[in-house]
Motif scaffolding. Structure first.
Motif, short mmCIF file in Angstrom:
data_model
loop_
_atom_site.label_atom_id
_atom_site.label_comp_id
_atom_site.label_asym_id
_atom_site.label_seq_id
_atom_site.Cartn_x
_atom_site.Cartn_y
_atom_site.Cartn_z
N GLU A 27 -29.22 5.51 41.08
CA GLU A 27 -29.56 6.07 42.43
C GLU A 27 -29.04 4.90 43.51
O GLU A 27 -29.81 3.79 43.37
CB GLU A 27 -30.88 6.57 42.78
CG GLU A 27 -31.28 7.71 41.85
CD GLU A 27 -30.37 8.84 42.81
OE1 GLU A 27 -30.30 8.73 44.21
OE2 GLU A 27 -29.98 9.83 42.23
N ARG A 30 -28.46 6.13 50.05
CA ARG A 30 -27.74 7.14 50.71
C ARG A 30 -28.13 6.91 52.44
O ARG A 30 -27.44 7.80 53.10
CB ARG A 30 -28.05 8.48 50.06
CG ARG A 30 -27.47 8.73 48.94
CD ARG A 30 -27.68 10.20 48.62
NE ARG A 30 -27.01 10.23 47.06
CZ ARG A 30 -26.81 11.37 46.45
NH1 ARG A 30 -26.97 12.41 47.08
NH2 ARG A 30 -26.51 11.19 45.31
N GLU A 31 -29.16 6.20 52.85
CA GLU A 31 -29.23 6.34 54.22
C GLU A 31 -29.71 4.54 54.63
O GLU A 31 -30.49 4.02 53.57
CB GLU A 31 -30.72 7.02 54.51
CG GLU A 31 -31.18 7.06 55.91
CD GLU A 31 -31.91 8.04 55.92
OE1 GLU A 31 -32.98 7.87 57.01
OE2 GLU A 31 -31.93 9.22 55.73
N SER A 99 -26.62 11.10 60.03
CA SER A 99 -27.84 11.44 59.05
C SER A 99 -27.89 9.92 58.46
O SER A 99 -28.04 9.77 57.02
CB SER A 99 -27.13 12.41 57.77
OG SER A 99 -28.40 12.77 56.96
N ARG A 101 -26.37 7.16 58.42
CA ARG A 101 -25.47 6.18 57.93
C ARG A 101 -24.23 6.40 58.81
O ARG A 101 -24.19 7.19 59.99
CB ARG A 101 -24.97 6.78 56.61
CG ARG A 101 -25.13 8.16 56.52
CD ARG A 101 -24.66 8.71 54.79
NE ARG A 101 -24.92 10.23 54.89
CZ ARG A 101 -25.78 10.82 54.31
NH1 ARG A 101 -26.90 10.16 53.79
NH2 ARG A 101 -25.67 12.21 54.25
N THR A 103 -19.91 7.10 59.17
CA THR A 103 -18.79 7.59 58.61
C THR A 103 -17.60 6.83 59.20
O THR A 103 -17.70 6.44 60.39
CB THR A 103 -18.71 8.98 58.76
OG1 THR A 103 -19.86 9.74 58.34
CG2 THR A 103 -17.57 9.50 58.34
N VAL A 115 -23.42 2.62 54.23
CA VAL A 115 -25.01 2.54 54.19
C VAL A 115 -25.32 1.32 54.04
O VAL A 115 -25.25 0.58 53.12
CB VAL A 115 -25.53 3.29 52.95
CG1 VAL A 115 -26.73 3.56 52.89
CG2 VAL A 115 -25.11 4.83 52.93
N TYR A 125 -19.09 4.47 50.30
CA TYR A 125 -18.92 5.54 49.24
C TYR A 125 -17.59 6.00 49.90
O TYR A 125 -17.45 6.67 51.04
CB TYR A 125 -20.06 6.62 49.35
CG TYR A 125 -21.17 5.73 49.09
CD1 TYR A 125 -21.83 5.79 47.76
CD2 TYR A 125 -22.25 5.38 50.08
CE1 TYR A 125 -22.95 5.27 47.33
CE2 TYR A 125 -23.41 4.86 49.68
CZ TYR A 125 -23.75 4.74 48.27
OH TYR A 125 -24.95 4.16 48.08
N LYS A 133 -16.96 15.88 49.61
CA LYS A 133 -18.15 15.53 49.09
C LYS A 133 -17.90 13.92 48.80
O LYS A 133 -16.91 13.30 48.30
CB LYS A 133 -18.27 16.16 47.73
CG LYS A 133 -18.72 17.55 47.95
CD LYS A 133 -19.14 18.34 46.64
CE LYS A 133 -19.53 19.77 46.90
NZ LYS A 133 -20.14 20.25 45.80
N ALA A 134 -19.06 13.34 49.30
CA ALA A 134 -19.29 11.64 48.97
C ALA A 134 -19.46 11.42 47.47
O ALA A 134 -19.90 12.22 46.78
CB ALA A 134 -20.43 11.28 49.65
N TRP A 136 -21.22 9.67 45.68
CA TRP A 136 -22.45 8.89 45.61
C TRP A 136 -22.72 7.94 44.39
O TRP A 136 -23.36 6.82 44.39
CB TRP A 136 -23.64 9.64 45.88
CG TRP A 136 -23.63 10.38 46.99
CD1 TRP A 136 -23.58 11.88 47.10
CD2 TRP A 136 -23.92 9.93 48.55
NE1 TRP A 136 -23.69 12.20 48.72
CE2 TRP A 136 -23.87 10.88 49.31
CE3 TRP A 136 -23.97 8.75 48.74
CZ2 TRP A 136 -23.95 10.89 50.83
CZ3 TRP A 136 -24.08 8.32 50.05
CH2 TRP A 136 -24.12 9.31 51.16
N PRO A 139 -20.03 3.52 44.28
CA PRO A 139 -19.92 2.55 45.71
C PRO A 139 -19.30 1.46 45.61
O PRO A 139 -19.49 0.78 44.45
CB PRO A 139 -21.58 2.60 46.20
CG PRO A 139 -22.30 2.57 44.91
CD PRO A 139 -21.61 3.15 43.90
#
Length: 145
Positions: A27, A30-31, A99, A101, A103, A115, A125, A133-134, A136, A139
């Motif tokens: 993991e 993501r933020e 959200s 992050r 882009t 991020v 990412y 879709k990223a 995730w 990275p």
């Protein structure tokens, strides 16, 4: 062997496969951290090492770009970023906050999502052009030189 035994064995194997826990994917964040504003070019300005995430479950070797031939990022206005690769190729990105992050939107090609992990490190990412879709699970890491 009887059919009942084979059927039972097959059913047991299927149950194990279905009920077994899925392997955990690494993991990655993501933020970003709230102290660093998203969609703003200035925090990205500087020279950057470029490599892969470190930690349990990751395999990483040498960085893609080290500080002796760093990637250079320069703010070009409040929401535009100039990216100069270690080989001298330049690209410009428009930045957008979304959200938790940032882009990175190029003139053409795949966009990226940045991020922030700290003021001196962020993950990027890529975003699949066909699906939006990223990626995730894959990275790149930027560390300030």
């Amino acid at each position: 062997m009887s059919r009942k035994f084979l059927f039972g064995l097959l059913l047991s194997c299927l149950a194990i496969i279905i009920l077994a826990p899925a392997p955990e994917a690494m993991e990655f964040p993501r933020e970003g951290v709230p102290e660093i504003p998203n969609g703003v070019a200035e925090p990205f300005s500087g020279r950057w090492w470029l490599g892969f995430p470190e930690g349990t479950g990751t395999i990483n070797g040498e960085p893609v770009v080290d500080c002796s031939s760093a990637v250079e990022l320069t703010a070009n206005g409040a929401d535009r970023l100039s990216y100069k690769s270690s080989s001298g190729i330049e690209t410009e990105f428009e930045l957008m906050s979304f959200s938790g992050r940032t882009t990175w939107l190029p003139e053409w090609g795949e966009s990226s999502i940045a991020v922030w992990v700290s003021k001196d490190e962020f993950f990027v990412y890529s975003v699949d052009l066909a699906t939006g879709k990223a990626r995730w699970g894959n990275p790149m890491v930027f560390r300030r030189c």
